[in-house]
Enzyme design. Sequence first.
Site, PDB file in Angstrom:
ATOM      1  N   ARG A 260     -13.265  90.742  13.684  1.00  0.00           N
ATOM      2  CA  ARG A 260     -13.200  91.703  14.796  1.00  0.00           C
ATOM      3  C   ARG A 260     -11.755  92.126  14.471  1.00  0.00           C
ATOM      4  O   ARG A 260     -10.803  91.593  14.333  1.00  0.00           O
ATOM      5  CB  ARG A 260     -13.201  91.168  16.289  1.00  0.00           C
ATOM      6  CG  ARG A 260     -14.457  90.899  16.507  1.00  0.00           C
ATOM      7  CD  ARG A 260     -14.715  90.292  17.925  1.00  0.00           C
ATOM      8  NE  ARG A 260     -14.339  88.729  18.142  1.00  0.00           N
ATOM      9  CZ  ARG A 260     -13.157  88.506  18.653  1.00  0.00           C
ATOM     10  NH1 ARG A 260     -12.388  89.454  19.104  1.00  0.00           N
ATOM     11  NH2 ARG A 260     -12.693  87.564  18.496  1.00  0.00           N
TER      12      ARG A 260
ATOM     13  N   TYR B 298     -18.906  94.392  10.491  1.00  0.00           N
ATOM     14  CA  TYR B 298     -18.705  93.031  10.413  1.00  0.00           C
ATOM     15  C   TYR B 298     -18.962  92.555  12.162  1.00  0.00           C
ATOM     16  O   TYR B 298     -18.264  93.125  12.986  1.00  0.00           O
ATOM     17  CB  TYR B 298     -17.248  92.636  10.090  1.00  0.00           C
ATOM     18  CG  TYR B 298     -17.383  90.991   9.885  1.00  0.00           C
ATOM     19  CD1 TYR B 298     -17.672  90.713   8.329  1.00  0.00           C
ATOM     20  CD2 TYR B 298     -17.274  90.366  10.466  1.00  0.00           C
ATOM     21  CE1 TYR B 298     -17.913  89.287   8.159  1.00  0.00           C
ATOM     22  CE2 TYR B 298     -17.208  88.682  10.384  1.00  0.00           C
ATOM     23  CZ  TYR B 298     -17.430  88.274   9.209  1.00  0.00           C
ATOM     24  OH  TYR B 298     -17.608  87.108   8.803  1.00  0.00           O
TER      25      TYR B 298
ATOM     26  N   LYS C  86     -20.252  91.065  21.565  1.00  0.00           N
ATOM     27  CA  LYS C  86     -19.151  91.273  22.528  1.00  0.00           C
ATOM     28  C   LYS C  86     -19.201  92.720  23.066  1.00  0.00           C
ATOM     29  O   LYS C  86     -18.596  92.779  24.351  1.00  0.00           O
ATOM     30  CB  LYS C  86     -17.958  91.264  21.347  1.00  0.00           C
ATOM     31  CG  LYS C  86     -18.083  90.146  20.571  1.00  0.00           C
ATOM     32  CD  LYS C  86     -17.977  88.567  21.447  1.00  0.00           C
ATOM     33  CE  LYS C  86     -17.870  87.499  20.372  1.00  0.00           C
ATOM     34  NZ  LYS C  86     -17.773  86.028  20.919  1.00  0.00           N
TER      35      LYS C  86
ATOM     36  N   HIS D 251     -17.618  84.406  27.978  1.00  0.00           N
ATOM     37  CA  HIS D 251     -17.564  83.760  26.769  1.00  0.00           C
ATOM     38  C   HIS D 251     -17.712  82.452  26.682  1.00  0.00           C
ATOM     39  O   HIS D 251     -16.616  81.614  26.495  1.00  0.00           O
ATOM     40  CB  HIS D 251     -16.086  84.321  26.301  1.00  0.00           C
ATOM     41  CG  HIS D 251     -16.186  84.036  24.669  1.00  0.00           C
ATOM     42  ND1 HIS D 251     -15.017  84.109  24.059  1.00  0.00           N
ATOM     43  CD2 HIS D 251     -17.002  84.264  23.780  1.00  0.00           C
ATOM     44  CE1 HIS D 251     -15.066  83.988  22.745  1.00  0.00           C
ATOM     45  NE2 HIS D 251     -16.482  84.046  22.591  1.00  0.00           N
TER      46      HIS D 251
ATOM     47  N   SER E  15     -12.723  82.405  20.543  1.00  0.00           N
ATOM     48  CA  SER E  15     -13.525  82.426  19.400  1.00  0.00           C
ATOM     49  C   SER E  15     -12.825  81.329  18.268  1.00  0.00           C
ATOM     50  O   SER E  15     -11.713  81.222  18.134  1.00  0.00           O
ATOM     51  CB  SER E  15     -13.462  83.916  18.490  1.00  0.00           C
ATOM     52  OG  SER E  15     -13.792  84.682  19.309  1.00  0.00           O
TER      53      SER E  15
ATOM     54  N   LYS F  49     -16.896  76.271  19.932  1.00  0.00           N
ATOM     55  CA  LYS F  49     -18.080  76.369  21.120  1.00  0.00           C
ATOM     56  C   LYS F  49     -19.278  76.039  20.318  1.00  0.00           C
ATOM     57  O   LYS F  49     -19.926  75.234  20.939  1.00  0.00           O
ATOM     58  CB  LYS F  49     -18.164  77.815  21.363  1.00  0.00           C
ATOM     59  CG  LYS F  49     -17.167  78.167  22.709  1.00  0.00           C
ATOM     60  CD  LYS F  49     -17.678  79.366  23.448  1.00  0.00           C
ATOM     61  CE  LYS F  49     -17.657  80.686  22.550  1.00  0.00           C
ATOM     62  NZ  LYS F  49     -16.368  81.269  21.804  1.00  0.00           N
TER      63      LYS F  49
ATOM     64  N   ASN G  27     -19.790  73.681  18.137  1.00  0.00           N
ATOM     65  CA  ASN G  27     -20.022  72.483  17.769  1.00  0.00           C
ATOM     66  C   ASN G  27     -20.235  72.015  19.104  1.00  0.00           C
ATOM     67  O   ASN G  27     -21.000  70.626  19.251  1.00  0.00           O
ATOM     68  CB  ASN G  27     -18.615  71.782  17.258  1.00  0.00           C
ATOM     69  CG  ASN G  27     -18.500  72.261  15.790  1.00  0.00           C
ATOM     70  OD1 ASN G  27     -19.412  72.578  15.141  1.00  0.00           O
ATOM     71  ND2 ASN G  27     -17.220  72.254  15.287  1.00  0.00           N
TER      72      ASN G  27
ATOM     73  N   ARG H 239     -19.563  83.309   8.301  1.00  0.00           N
ATOM     74  CA  ARG H 239     -20.463  83.297   9.314  1.00  0.00           C
ATOM     75  C   ARG H 239     -21.939  82.749   9.096  1.00  0.00           C
ATOM     76  O   ARG H 239     -22.304  83.277   7.749  1.00  0.00           O
ATOM     77  CB  ARG H 239     -20.402  84.594  10.146  1.00  0.00           C
ATOM     78  CG  ARG H 239     -19.000  84.784  10.637  1.00  0.00           C
ATOM     79  CD  ARG H 239     -19.117  84.089  12.238  1.00  0.00           C
ATOM     80  NE  ARG H 239     -17.678  84.255  12.836  1.00  0.00           N
ATOM     81  CZ  ARG H 239     -17.147  83.903  14.053  1.00  0.00           C
ATOM     82  NH1 ARG H 239     -18.140  83.588  14.664  1.00  0.00           N
ATOM     83  NH2 ARG H 239     -16.184  83.970  14.522  1.00  0.00           N
TER      84      ARG H 239
ATOM     85  N   ARG I 167      -6.812  75.851  22.046  1.00  0.00           N
ATOM     86  CA  ARG I 167      -6.233  75.215  20.958  1.00  0.00           C
ATOM     87  C   ARG I 167      -4.942  74.857  21.309  1.00  0.00           C
ATOM     88  O   ARG I 167      -4.334  76.169  21.194  1.00  0.00           O
ATOM     89  CB  ARG I 167      -6.492  76.089  19.564  1.00  0.00           C
ATOM     90  CG  ARG I 167      -7.056  75.256  18.634  1.00  0.00           C
ATOM     91  CD  ARG I 167      -7.080  76.353  17.315  1.00  0.00           C
ATOM     92  NE  ARG I 167      -8.567  76.284  16.847  1.00  0.00           N
ATOM     93  CZ  ARG I 167      -8.962  75.542  15.855  1.00  0.00           C
ATOM     94  NH1 ARG I 167      -8.453  74.733  15.418  1.00  0.00           N
ATOM     95  NH2 ARG I 167     -10.501  75.558  15.856  1.00  0.00           N
TER      96      ARG I 167
ATOM     97  N   PHE J  48     -15.345  66.405  18.165  1.00  0.00           N
ATOM     98  CA  PHE J  48     -16.613  66.486  17.829  1.00  0.00           C
ATOM     99  C   PHE J  48     -17.428  65.424  18.760  1.00  0.00           C
ATOM    100  O   PHE J  48     -17.456  65.644  19.998  1.00  0.00           O
ATOM    101  CB  PHE J  48     -17.037  66.169  16.395  1.00  0.00           C
ATOM    102  CG  PHE J  48     -16.142  67.113  15.410  1.00  0.00           C
ATOM    103  CD1 PHE J  48     -16.449  68.364  15.382  1.00  0.00           C
ATOM    104  CD2 PHE J  48     -15.153  66.641  14.891  1.00  0.00           C
ATOM    105  CE1 PHE J  48     -15.854  69.335  14.778  1.00  0.00           C
ATOM    106  CE2 PHE J  48     -14.026  67.493  14.084  1.00  0.00           C
ATOM    107  CZ  PHE J  48     -14.786  68.920  13.884  1.00  0.00           C
TER     108      PHE J  48
ATOM    109  N   GLU K 163     -17.396  62.528  19.823  1.00  0.00           N
ATOM    110  CA  GLU K 163     -16.642  61.618  20.659  1.00  0.00           C
ATOM    111  C   GLU K 163     -16.248  62.757  21.760  1.00  0.00           C
ATOM    112  O   GLU K 163     -15.998  62.202  22.882  1.00  0.00           O
ATOM    113  CB  GLU K 163     -15.050  61.120  20.174  1.00  0.00           C
ATOM    114  CG  GLU K 163     -15.417  60.591  18.733  1.00  0.00           C
ATOM    115  CD  GLU K 163     -16.175  59.369  18.836  1.00  0.00           C
ATOM    116  OE1 GLU K 163     -16.604  59.107  20.058  1.00  0.00           O
ATOM    117  OE2 GLU K 163     -16.353  58.483  18.145  1.00  0.00           O
TER     118      GLU K 163
HETATM  119  O1  SAT Z   1     -17.339  88.438  15.576  1.00  0.00           O
HETATM  120  S1  SAT Z   1     -17.802  87.990  16.756  1.00  0.00           S
HETATM  121  O2  SAT Z   1     -17.178  88.592  17.676  1.00  0.00           O
HETATM  122  O3  SAT Z   1     -19.171  88.337  17.148  1.00  0.00           O
HETATM  123  C1  SAT Z   1     -17.417  86.444  16.835  1.00  0.00           C
HETATM  124  C2  SAT Z   1     -16.477  85.968  17.430  1.00  0.00           C
HETATM  125  O4  SAT Z   1     -15.165  86.336  17.352  1.00  0.00           O
HETATM  126  O5  SAT Z   1     -16.631  85.022  18.693  1.00  0.00           O
HETATM  127 MN    MN Z   2     -17.302  84.236  20.496  1.00  0.00          MN
END
Ligand code: SAT
Ligand code: MN
Length: 616
Positions: free
Chosen positions: A90, A229, A238, A258, A280, A284, A286, A397, A428, A522, A524
């Site tokens: 993005r 992309y 999005k 989100h 992003s 998420k 996982n 992806r 994070r 993960f 855990e």
């Molecule tokens: O490229 S996307 O926006 O679809 C994936 C992401 O950044 O969450």
């Molecule tokens: Mn996302």
Amino acid sequence: MTIPVLSRAQLSREHDTEAAPDYADPRVVAFVDKIAALTKPESIEWVDGSVAEFDRLTRLMERQGTLTRLNPELRPYSFLARSNPDDVARVEARTFICSEKAQDAGPTNNWRAPAEMRATLERLFDGAMRGRTMYVIPFVMGPLDSPFTKVGIEITDSPYVVASMGIMTRMGTEALKQIGPDTEWVAAVHSVGAPLAEGEADVAWPCNDTKYISHFPETREIWSFGSAYGGNALLAKKGFALRIASVQARDEGWLAEHMLLLKMTSPQGKVYHVAAAFPSACGKTNLAMLRPTIPGWKAETIGDDIAWLRIDEEGRLRAVNPEAGFFGVAPGTGVKTNATAVDTLWGNTIFTNVALTPEGDVWWEGLTDEKPERLTDWLGNEWTPASSSPAAHPNSRFTVAASQCPMIADEWDDPQGVVIDAIIFGGRRATNVPLVVEARDWEHGVFIGATVSSEQTAAAEGTVGQLRRDPFAMLPFCGYNMADYWQHWLNVGDRLGENAPRIFQVNWFRKDEHGKFLWPGFGENSRVIDWILRRVDGQADADEAPIGNLPKRDEMNLDGLEISDDTWQKLFDIDASRWLVETDDMEAFFERFGERVPERVIQQLGELRSRLHGVE
Ligand code: SAT
Ligand code: MN
């Protein structure tokens, strides 16, 4: 990377321009005519969403070099796409919110006056589809026949976008039939921005150096130019389901977030639903596919990226996943970290920018412990474990249907959605933020959401690792002034009252002084979810800390996990002086919004400071 392939003229024409289906709403037909007159495509196709159409388009893309078919023995009906190396994520700097007033976009969005942007776009889109087929994609977001459901039309000149939208949304004839004379629908226009002159050879991944991902929230429109992309081009995701939908949600009294959606069934058989917001590429997918390591719990997936939430007639918060597929980050998705995702990807998957094995299968960092001896990397070059660059792009992806996930919950496309029991915010953070903390109440939860920060990932262009405030994980996705959005969350909480779900913050990514992760993560993470849900039920005690309520050590199920006293202490250490520095940073962040920050949020900051001073 430009791979010369057959020119359009050399390729036998797939389709002549189709007339609009007779059930198409005249407003949709008028929109298509208008965009065709502007972009001047060679032909027009109305997308029906059938398997035959997917097959025809993927074969076309194989001939054009956009897709490589994977070995059908190993990965049936699956493809690899290699993007242009400059079109891999993005582009937040090229993403615009074009509201009439700059203040309505707010300081965290790039704003352009609608008239100015329209003039720019008219120029760019004029003739932009020359030599290409223009596809008309009708799509539904949310389960069919649901109060949550919204419809849209995306026009694109990219067959890759059509194939991906077919996986990610409920696309085609059924969607078009949903649009009647009174139906509100979102109009989205996308071009890769690479018109072809007569006889000009196409490239495998057409795109343009100039990129505009523009949103007009007041007229519910999206115009995207120059990129093919992910979130730049799959405008249902999005663009619609977050940026435009957040504005619709504000106006209509619901939430577009989100968030992943996870169903948990306790050892006692009680069902809970959790909604969790993370930036992003922070895990998420996982968490949405959690395999609990503690006995008795069952986890099932509802969504991995976006949730639409509404208050139902009984006053409870309900959610649906508006999407129909997963567009997940490949690297780090492995047998050990997310076996469910690996199982989901057995076939019918479009992979983008991963590596190719000599056998015609895919690979990426983290899929297996052992690296294959020889690969073709995402750029198409020979790769060996001795190579200095990764085989798969860090933002590579997979695109796969949600229904293919072996642990998808039955309710995943329930028109009524599911009742939410807990909301989680995450990010994070190597320092400061504990493994889990419970908000004192909804208002404090909104404050936590408003101040979430995270180290930047490869999902968007920018410096990976840089810390930024990412409120509600919506920084790049809120279609209006973020401070008004906080007020909207407060309003929803006021309406929910007693029924408001509890709010928590988690951080799987805290590190020790040697830079080592303190928490295994993960599967855990089920231990944290277990504590959260017992807490929701009033079954688990907590200690009050200045930043919220922390689990007591003997209240968290740590059976079978080696967590020393020292590690536990570091996972939950709240250093008041460091937190006071954080509050200064929060204040500086709020100042960017001026008067628009809700009074109650400012008050929360003051209360946090005085609690921190109290323990200093
Ligand atoms: O490229 S996307 O926006 O679809 C994936 C992401 O950044 O969450
Ligand atoms: Mn996302």
